[in-house]
Scaffold this motif. Structure first.
Motif, short mmCIF file in Angstrom:
data_model
loop_
_atom_site.label_atom_id
_atom_site.label_comp_id
_atom_site.label_asym_id
_atom_site.label_seq_id
_atom_site.Cartn_x
_atom_site.Cartn_y
_atom_site.Cartn_z
N HIS A 44 0.83 -1.22 0.00
CA HIS A 44 0.00 0.00 0.00
C HIS A 44 0.86 1.26 0.00
CE1 HIS A 44 1.08 -0.26 4.21
NE2 HIS A 44 0.70 1.00 4.35
N ASN A 45 2.16 1.11 0.35
CA ASN A 45 3.09 2.23 0.20
C ASN A 45 4.36 1.71 -0.47
OD1 ASN A 45 4.36 0.86 2.20
ND2 ASN A 45 3.91 2.31 3.82
N ALA A 46 5.35 2.57 -0.66
CA ALA A 46 6.50 2.21 -1.49
C ALA A 46 7.46 1.28 -0.76
CB ALA A 46 7.20 3.48 -1.97
N VAL A 47 6.99 0.08 -0.40
CA VAL A 47 7.83 -0.88 0.33
C VAL A 47 9.05 -1.30 -0.49
CG1 VAL A 47 6.01 -1.85 1.78
CG2 VAL A 47 6.36 -2.77 -0.49
N GLU A 48 8.95 -1.11 -1.83
CA GLU A 48 10.07 -1.51 -2.71
C GLU A 48 11.36 -0.77 -2.36
OE1 GLU A 48 7.11 -0.49 -3.62
OE2 GLU A 48 7.11 0.97 -5.24
N GLN A 49 11.24 0.36 -1.66
CA GLN A 49 12.47 1.09 -1.29
C GLN A 49 13.31 0.29 -0.30
OE1 GLN A 49 10.97 4.93 -0.14
NE2 GLN A 49 10.45 5.45 -2.26
N GLN A 50 12.66 -0.63 0.44
CA GLN A 50 13.40 -1.46 1.40
C GLN A 50 13.53 -2.92 0.95
OE1 GLN A 50 10.92 0.70 3.12
NE2 GLN A 50 12.67 2.09 3.18
N SER A 51 12.63 -3.39 0.08
CA SER A 51 12.57 -4.83 -0.21
C SER A 51 13.03 -5.15 -1.63
CB SER A 51 11.12 -5.30 -0.02
OG SER A 51 10.88 -6.47 -0.74
N ALA A 52 14.12 -5.95 -1.73
CA ALA A 52 14.67 -6.31 -3.04
C ALA A 52 13.64 -7.12 -3.84
CB ALA A 52 15.94 -7.12 -2.85
N SER A 53 12.89 -7.98 -3.13
CA SER A 53 11.93 -8.86 -3.78
C SER A 53 10.74 -8.09 -4.36
CB SER A 53 11.46 -9.89 -2.76
OG SER A 53 10.76 -10.91 -3.35
N THR A 54 10.47 -6.89 -3.81
CA THR A 54 9.39 -6.05 -4.35
C THR A 54 9.93 -5.09 -5.39
OG1 THR A 54 8.39 -6.15 -2.16
CG2 THR A 54 7.39 -4.62 -3.70
N LYS A 55 11.19 -4.69 -5.25
CA LYS A 55 11.78 -3.68 -6.13
C LYS A 55 11.67 -4.09 -7.60
CE LYS A 55 15.71 -0.65 -6.30
NZ LYS A 55 17.06 -0.36 -5.91
N TRP A 56 12.04 -5.34 -7.93
CA TRP A 56 11.99 -5.73 -9.35
C TRP A 56 10.55 -5.86 -9.83
CZ3 TRP A 56 9.41 -10.10 -10.68
CH2 TRP A 56 9.36 -11.18 -9.79
#
Ligand code: NAD
Length: 389
Positions: free
Chosen positions: A178-190
């Motif tokens: 629901h927020n930009a978790v990709e800034q911390q999570s490699a698995s979400t970033k891609w």
């Protein structure tokens, strides 16, 4: 009932690409493949980081000589061995699926590939043709379809208990991004970068799951046209969507909707499918996978429980422990890997009769998912217009 007896006379020699120590999905592949002794893990190129991948393979107990730094080396070295691997599972980010699948088929291997199968319909067609040419299969891990009650729904619909199908209502809507978790999570970033995830985020990552469940429950229904609207509520994800709504019309006059979302705050998973006929409805929710709601108009709701004797024999065939005990995603995946083992062996012995009546998420199901995503993106990006399928 499944009790661990191998489905074929021997286990298939099996390897993995990706699914390493830091991956989200690698362990369930190994757990499901190894559960019933149908596969034997013998080799792997587990990680984008070669040294980390080798160390992980050794920690799994593999022969260090068969823990490879990359998949090309693994396919070549295994092909040169008298008893090299016969099948491989691919659990890497989406942008690599096409090239690894193609290389695996060309190396004479059966394949299990993560979804989405690839980025474009042209690539999916190429893989389908290569499967036919090499006489090898690709199984796609739409894991939820292995739940016993999905088979029960398929049988009940085929028996006509719902009557004529009118509405297919699907969703996979969780709240974890629901927020930009990709800034911390490699698995979400891609997952929110088109270079790695392809033309969509939640449509490919989430929506293809309930879409395949609907295909499994309703194999006779074909989508005629669709309309999609997609949004990027976390603005930095644009043009990729973190929320989408899709409307569909089927060739029998039925209509469908699919809501895919990663911003459904508070929802743990929210994958549901409701099939509505002119006599009754069925509803399955992946957070309560041991129950199937059967609602006949004018009668009290019936909750069908997994493992009970009143289920269809086709569903009970996938039972691992009697009713009352819970089964979950690991069991559903094991059922799917069991299907993959059966399909691989039937393909090897050229048993077309078996394969004609046997379902598993095959290369064509993978192609259908890729095409559906492509058409959704086309519709949404043209301003949510109807697109013929
Ligand atoms: P992840 O980022 O957590 O892990 C990816 C793994 O692949 C890592 O171990 C990484 O080192 C490895 N890798 C990357 N490139 C590689 C290469 N060229 N060679 C060898 N290894 C490589 O990703 P994830 O969440 O595990 O997702 C992987 C795939 O699984 C994706 O396609 C995703 O869509 C799919 N997935 C499917 C389900 C499902 O329910 N079927 C659930 C989650 C993820």
């Amino acid at each position: 009932m499944i009790n661990g007896i191998k489905v074929n006379d021997r286990a298939l020699r099996w390897g993995m690409v990706g699914g390493g120590g830091t991956s989200q999905i690698g362990y369930i592949h190994r757990s499901a493949a190894l559960r019933d002794g149908n596969f034997l893990l013998q080799a792997g190129a587990f990680d984008i980081d070669a040294a980390r991948g080798r160390a992980f393979g050794v920690a799994l107990g593999l022969d260090p000589a068969r823990c490879y730094g990359d998949y090309e080396t693994m396919f070549a070295a295994e092909a040169a061995r008298a008893e090299g691997i016969e099948a491989v599972s691919i659990a890497t980010p989406n942008n690599t699926h096409f090239a690894i699948c193609r290389a695996a088929l060309n190396a004479g291997l059966h394949v299990v590939c993560e979804k989405p199968l690839c980025f474009t319909v042209a690539e999916a067609h190429e893989l389908e043709q290569l499967c036919a040419e090499k006489q090898k299969i690709i199984g796609v891990t739409y894991g939820y379809a292995g739940h016993q009650l999905i088979q029960q729904a398929r049988e009940m619909i085929a028996e006509g208990l719902l009557g004529e199908i009118r509405i297919v209502n699907m969703q996979f809507a969780h709240g974890f991004h629901h927020n930009a978790v990709e800034q911390q999570s490699a698995s979400t970033k891609w997952r929110v970068d088109p270079r790695f995830v392809g033309p969509s985020y939640v449509l490919g990552d989430l929506a293809t799951h309930p879409l395949f469940i609907a295909e499994t429950m309703l194999p006779q229904l074909k989508i005629k046209r669709l309309l999609c609207s997609r949004q990027s509520f976390v603005k930095s994800r644009a043009p990729l969507e973190d929320n989408a709504f899709v409307m569909m019309e089927y060739d029998n006059g039925a209509v469908g909707t699919l809501w895919a979302s990663a911003v459904n705050c508070g929802s743990m998973h929210g994958q549901k499918i409701r099939i509505i006929g002119d006599k009754a409805s069925l509803e399955w929710w992946d957070e309560q996978p041991n129950q199937l709601r059967y609602e006949v108009q004018g009668e009290p709701v019936q909750i069908l429980e997994r493992g009970m004797g009143y289920l269809h024999p086709g569903a009970l065939a996938d039972d691992r422990i009697g009713g009352g005990h819970t089964e979950g995603l690991f069991d559903a995946w094991s059922n799917l890997y069991r299907r993959f083992a059966l399909a691989m062996a039937a393909t090897d012995r050229g048993d077309r009769d078996f394969l004609k009546t046997f379902w598993y998420p095959d290369v064509h199901a993978g192609l259908m998912g890729v095409r559906w995503v492509e058409q959704c993106v086309q519709s949404a990006d043209a301003g949510a217009i109807w697109v013929n399928c």
